[in-house]
Design an enzyme around this catalytic site. Sequence first.
Site, PDB file in Angstrom:
ATOM      1  N   LYS A 196      50.850  46.746  44.189  1.00  0.00           N
ATOM      2  CA  LYS A 196      49.539  46.557  43.584  1.00  0.00           C
ATOM      3  C   LYS A 196      48.808  47.895  43.480  1.00  0.00           C
ATOM      4  O   LYS A 196      48.950  48.760  44.354  1.00  0.00           O
ATOM      5  CB  LYS A 196      48.731  45.581  44.452  1.00  0.00           C
TER       6      LYS A 196
ATOM      7  N   SER B 167      43.431  38.828  42.642  1.00  0.00           N
ATOM      8  CA  SER B 167      43.441  40.117  41.971  1.00  0.00           C
ATOM      9  C   SER B 167      44.826  40.742  41.851  1.00  0.00           C
ATOM     10  O   SER B 167      44.998  41.752  41.178  1.00  0.00           O
ATOM     11  CB  SER B 167      42.506  41.079  42.712  1.00  0.00           C
TER      12      SER B 167
ATOM     13  N   SER C 286      43.870  36.609  46.845  1.00  0.00           N
ATOM     14  CA  SER C 286      44.425  37.499  45.825  1.00  0.00           C
ATOM     15  C   SER C 286      45.940  37.601  45.808  1.00  0.00           C
ATOM     16  O   SER C 286      46.515  38.041  44.823  1.00  0.00           O
ATOM     17  CB  SER C 286      43.834  38.905  45.973  1.00  0.00           C
TER      18      SER C 286
END
Length: 556
Positions: free
Chosen positions: A129, A207, A231
């Site tokens: 990420k 996210s 997330s």
Amino acid sequence: MSHWSELVADKKRRQLESIPQEWLISTPPENVLDVTGYAETCGLLTFQEIQITNTSVDVLLGKLASGEWSSVAVTTAFYKRAIIAHQLVNCLTEIFVERALARAAELDEHLKKTGHVVGPLHGLPISLKDQLSIKGLETTMGYVSWIGKYAEKNAVLVDILIECGAVPFVRTNVPQTLMASLWPETFNNIFGRTTNPYNRLLTCGGSSGGEGALVALKGSPLGIGSDIGGSVRIPSAFCGLYGLRPSYGRIPYSGALNSLEGQDSVLSVFGPMTRSLGGLKTFTKAVIEAKPWLKDPLAVRKKWDEEEYKLADHGYGKKLCFAIMWNDGVVIPHPPITRSLELVKAALIKAGHTVIDWQPLKHRALGDMTREIWNAASAEDYKVTTSVTGEPIITSMMIAPGPAVNAPFRPSKDGISAYQLWQVQKKRRDLRQEYTDLWEATVLETGTGRPIDAIICPAAPYAAPPHGLNRYTNYTTVWNALDYPACVFPVSTVDPAVDVKKPAHSFVDAFDKSIYDLYDPETFKNAPVCLQLVGRTLEEEAVIGMTELVATALTH
């Protein structure tokens, strides 16, 4: 300083230039919604590359360790498929092919010379990420203001992955601010929107949405997301993956970028996302056995416990008692979610386990408290960051203008005082005690001589919704507030013939009605349906073990 849009244009140009031109493909038209099979028919991948990218983490590691497949071959295969995925759903941020292949070549040479692997993740490509710093690369985290900020060193987790023999090879897209509970989708002013591979009109979540979309398209065997309010679990659920949210400190966070830094009441954690359940254990065990507490002062000093993984505290997996939470008392789930809960219940009973109902305790209050904690200074946090370039703070995830849709968590202009924050944190502490007491009290209902072994519940009240309409995160956020580890696992997909809209129930409130009104079976057609299994604090090994048990029950 250049206008923020000029910085974006330059960043996008550099990103495009980082893609080998021979890996660019002819993409399907926008009206082709399901692109999950496109990589294998577009002509870019060889037969062996298709075989490699369809292989589970554990099998991959075995072939890499034996030398049957080289790390260069495996990394190239996943890199090509990742680039295909990016052209289909816009999931990548940083692309560094030469660097990753050079690392893979070093690993192959080490194996050839010594006959030994570097570590338990030897040769495995891993996607990250866009907040996990890698030395020499930009980490924008969806902020234009962070374009041009190059990391001087790796995040601790990146160092550990390299120490374990992994090959970091791409970084993935996130929403501006990173806060999934602000907008639990993936869109920012630099890289734009990431879409869902199963239906590009639906969100991939956030996210860690770039990770979810990439792994779903088999562009990475294992990705690392982060989770402060869901997330890891929301994108895993929307993209049909396994995803683990560990307790605070079990996986090191030091050196990674983040929003709301200094807020240390409800913390963000890193966790794995993968298509193969065995990959969750492989990653978690490898990182913990690297003793991250020696490199990160906030990492918990707890060694990997194989007995816990074998469910020593849970009857060694024999005749467990699971509690199913059918709804959280705030929002009633859509029909595909309820059907999946029923499927799991039936499978567990057939496998010889006991299933009871779970009555949620003050879930609305837990969610509200968590948002109050985040809201204490979030508006200032985002304002300080974006003021460097003047980029606008995104106020909607909708594709086109439409009726106003309130964010589930919007930064307040006026935060609360330090004293008021302490009162909220005290209430949360007290609720954690209440939840512990409630869990312990179930020993009277289970028939096993111990409290319930785990809770099984929705990860969201719906499958992946259309862009801009993912408005409710409490099904994940409450477990962050309680610091309970949770593992998402796939169960089904939305079938309009089966998952028909039910007659209106007695609505909790107007918001519950709005979620009911959102459901149309054709809109959600083919979307993955996942649930989550929740354990108790720092019980990651058992949560993984129990999720494996549930997955096995579903296949028999």
